[in-house]
Design a protein around this motif. Structure first.
Motif, PDB file in Angstrom:
ATOM      1  N   GLU A 269      -1.503   9.152  -5.516  1.00  0.00           N
ATOM      2  CA  GLU A 269      -1.105  10.543  -5.719  1.00  0.00           C
ATOM      3  C   GLU A 269      -1.790  11.470  -4.706  1.00  0.00           C
ATOM      4  N   LYS A 270      -3.049  11.217  -4.417  1.00  0.00           N
ATOM      5  CA  LYS A 270      -3.767  12.022  -3.423  1.00  0.00           C
ATOM      6  C   LYS A 270      -3.131  11.864  -2.043  1.00  0.00           C
ATOM      7  N   VAL A 271      -2.758  10.628  -1.706  1.00  0.00           N
ATOM      8  CA  VAL A 271      -2.102  10.374  -0.420  1.00  0.00           C
ATOM      9  C   VAL A 271      -0.748  11.076  -0.357  1.00  0.00           C
ATOM     10  N   HIS A 272       0.012  11.025  -1.440  1.00  0.00           N
ATOM     11  CA  HIS A 272       1.305  11.714  -1.486  1.00  0.00           C
ATOM     12  C   HIS A 272       1.148  13.199  -1.167  1.00  0.00           C
ATOM     13  N   ARG A 273       0.193  13.845  -1.813  1.00  0.00           N
ATOM     14  CA  ARG A 273      -0.005  15.287  -1.599  1.00  0.00           C
ATOM     15  C   ARG A 273      -0.404  15.574  -0.155  1.00  0.00           C
ATOM     16  N   ALA A 274      -1.359  14.796   0.365  1.00  0.00           N
ATOM     17  CA  ALA A 274      -1.831  15.028   1.730  1.00  0.00           C
ATOM     18  C   ALA A 274      -0.733  14.751   2.756  1.00  0.00           C
ATOM     19  N   PHE A 275       0.074  13.729   2.489  1.00  0.00           N
ATOM     20  CA  PHE A 275       1.171  13.382   3.395  1.00  0.00           C
ATOM     21  C   PHE A 275       2.205  14.505   3.460  1.00  0.00           C
ATOM     22  N   GLU A 276       2.591  15.031   2.309  1.00  0.00           N
ATOM     23  CA  GLU A 276       3.605  16.084   2.285  1.00  0.00           C
ATOM     24  C   GLU A 276       3.108  17.345   2.990  1.00  0.00           C
ATOM     25  N   GLU A 277       1.816  17.624   2.868  1.00  0.00           N
ATOM     26  CA  GLU A 277       1.253  18.765   3.603  1.00  0.00           C
ATOM     27  C   GLU A 277       1.317  18.526   5.106  1.00  0.00           C
ATOM     28  N   LEU A 278       0.970  17.321   5.528  1.00  0.00           N
ATOM     29  CA  LEU A 278       0.988  16.999   6.952  1.00  0.00           C
ATOM     30  C   LEU A 278       2.406  17.034   7.524  1.00  0.00           C
ATOM     31  N   LEU A 279       3.331  16.425   6.828  1.00  0.00           N
ATOM     32  CA  LEU A 279       4.698  16.317   7.340  1.00  0.00           C
ATOM     33  C   LEU A 279       5.382  17.681   7.375  1.00  0.00           C
ATOM     34  N   ASN A 280       5.070  18.525   6.391  1.00  0.00           N
ATOM     35  CA  ASN A 280       5.564  19.911   6.369  1.00  0.00           C
ATOM     36  C   ASN A 280       7.086  19.989   6.485  1.00  0.00           C
ATOM     37  N   ASN A 281       7.779  19.056   5.793  1.00  0.00           N
ATOM     38  CA  ASN A 281       9.250  19.030   5.773  1.00  0.00           C
ATOM     39  C   ASN A 281       9.885  18.846   7.149  1.00  0.00           C
ATOM     40  N   TYR A 282       9.142  18.273   8.085  1.00  0.00           N
ATOM     41  CA  TYR A 282       9.683  18.098   9.439  1.00  0.00           C
ATOM     42  C   TYR A 282      10.867  17.123   9.453  1.00  0.00           C
ATOM     43  N   VAL A 283      10.721  16.015   8.705  1.00  0.00           N
ATOM     44  CA  VAL A 283      11.849  15.097   8.535  1.00  0.00           C
ATOM     45  C   VAL A 283      12.007  14.829   7.040  1.00  0.00           C
ATOM     46  N   LYS A 284      13.186  14.408   6.663  1.00  0.00           N
ATOM     47  CA  LYS A 284      13.452  14.094   5.254  1.00  0.00           C
ATOM     48  C   LYS A 284      13.221  12.604   5.044  1.00  0.00           C
ATOM     49  N   THR A 285      12.282  12.267   4.194  1.00  0.00           N
ATOM     50  CA  THR A 285      11.986  10.869   3.884  1.00  0.00           C
ATOM     51  C   THR A 285      12.619  10.498   2.546  1.00  0.00           C
ATOM     52  N   PRO A 286      12.631   9.208   2.229  1.00  0.00           N
ATOM     53  CA  PRO A 286      13.005   8.837   0.855  1.00  0.00           C
ATOM     54  C   PRO A 286      12.059   9.513  -0.149  1.00  0.00           C
ATOM     55  N   LYS A 287      12.434   9.501  -1.404  1.00  0.00           N
ATOM     56  CA  LYS A 287      11.621  10.101  -2.458  1.00  0.00           C
ATOM     57  C   LYS A 287      10.190   9.569  -2.376  1.00  0.00           C
ATOM     58  N   ILE A 288       9.213  10.465  -2.388  1.00  0.00           N
ATOM     59  CA  ILE A 288       7.832  10.115  -2.062  1.00  0.00           C
ATOM     60  C   ILE A 288       7.282   8.976  -2.908  1.00  0.00           C
ATOM     61  N   GLU A 289       7.597   8.956  -4.208  1.00  0.00           N
ATOM     62  CA  GLU A 289       7.044   7.904  -5.073  1.00  0.00           C
ATOM     63  C   GLU A 289       7.659   6.533  -4.792  1.00  0.00           C
ATOM     64  N   ASN A 290       8.794   6.515  -4.083  1.00  0.00           N
ATOM     65  CA  ASN A 290       9.401   5.252  -3.670  1.00  0.00           C
ATOM     66  C   ASN A 290       9.130   4.937  -2.204  1.00  0.00           C
ATOM     67  N   TYR A 291       8.527   5.883  -1.508  1.00  0.00           N
ATOM     68  CA  TYR A 291       8.346   5.754  -0.061  1.00  0.00           C
ATOM     69  C   TYR A 291       6.935   5.297   0.313  1.00  0.00           C
ATOM     70  N   ILE A 292       5.933   5.896  -0.276  1.00  0.00           N
ATOM     71  CA  ILE A 292       4.544   5.485  -0.052  1.00  0.00           C
ATOM     72  C   ILE A 292       4.062   4.850  -1.355  1.00  0.00           C
ATOM     73  N   VAL A 293       3.882   3.527  -1.320  1.00  0.00           N
ATOM     74  CA  VAL A 293       3.653   2.769  -2.551  1.00  0.00           C
ATOM     75  C   VAL A 293       2.541   1.743  -2.342  1.00  0.00           C
TER      76      VAL A 293
END
Length: 291
Positions: free
Chosen positions: A242-266
């Protein structure tokens, strides 16, 4: 028809036998000491099944030589484990077992296990990292490992130090690379104790998550995979994802659209068995290719 797996780790070897459905029927492990001793145990284990053994898959610590046209194909090369430097692993097995032997890194084997049986099943593009004593990565696209002159060394990508982190990194080659900043020994050096002894609310985990998130960010922009899997002892801290999910979304800043985060970084669904199942699947693939 049986298939063999050798997960050759820096600390221990895990050997397994499976039937044609890749159901494990026997598994053993023993410490990684010196080649003469360890390989004797490996060979003795598989010799019991020599008449039925169709192929063996090997996932090894490295660096290793993966090029089949190289004079040192099948060797462990410049490893820090001095006794194993320039050791002809595949050649040693071939002297006893005249069958197909697949040869790849331990993290590639784990990646393939998750690709065939786990979080990557049914997907075309999978990237797997192990975050433990060291950090390594493997990438698969359409059933093929992504590699060139050698296998990837993704664990040594450079990361930007967290603003609250004064640790300079403990990689002797690169300092503040991912492994130098985020592997288990880096956590212990920074915090003064092992990860399993650090409470979940300690700020060190936010720092750790920032480095894992940078890894996921770089991986996303380099490969656009269907899934990124983080295994290894560090990621057994269940609060980390969960911590990685939050930090990743901040870094990516909606630059590209990824699969749903809970299915993408596992984390891996096969857990510590990913490497063994990957080696078995690679062994069966090699056998089917020959036959």
């Amino acid at each position: 028809m049986l298939y063999g797996s050798i997960e050759a780790g820096g600390t221990k070897f895990v050997c397994a036998i499976a039937n044609e459905h890749l159901e494990i029927t026997e598994r053993v492990s023993f410490p990684t000491t010196v080649p003469e001793e360890t390989m004797k145990q490996v060979i003795a284990f598989f010799e019991q099944y020599k008449n039925e053994l169709a192929a063996i898959g090997v996932g090894s610590f490295g660096p290793i030589d993966i090029h089949q046209d190289s004079k040192t194909y099948g060797y462990i090369t410049s490893t820090p484990k001095l006794a194993w430097q320039n050791f002809d692993f595949v050649g040693t097995l071939k002297k006893v077992f005249d069958i197909p032997i697949t040869w790849t890194t331990d993290v590639n084997a784990a990646a393939y296990g998750e690709y065939v049986f786990g979080q990557g099943k049914g997907l075309s593009s999978v990237v797997y990292y192990t975050v433990g004593t060291g950090i390594g990565g493997g990438a698969i696209q359409e059933d093929q490992f992504i590699e060139g002159f050698s296998h990837p060394e993704m664990g040594h990508m450079l990361v930007v130090p967290h603003p609250d982190d004064n640790f300079k990194g403990n990689c002797p080659f690169h300092g503040n690379c991912l492994e130098g900043m985020a592997a288990g020994p880096a956590i212990e050096a920074r915090a003064g104790k092992k990860g399993q002894d650090i409470p979940a609310d300690d700020p060190v985990w936010e720092i750790e998550a920032s480095y894992i998130a940078q890894c996921a960010y770089n991986t996303t922009l380099l490969f656009s995979p269907d899934v990124i899997i983080f295994g290894g002892g560090v990621m057994k801290q269940r609060h980390m994802v969960e911590k990685v999910h939050r930090a990743f979304e901040e870094l990516l800043n909606n630059y590209v659209k990824t699969p749903k985060i809970e299915n993408y970084i596992v984390t891996p669904s096969l857990e510590d068995d990913a490497g063994t199942f990957g080696c078995l699947a690679l062994a069966k693939k090699a056998d089917l290719h020959v036959n």
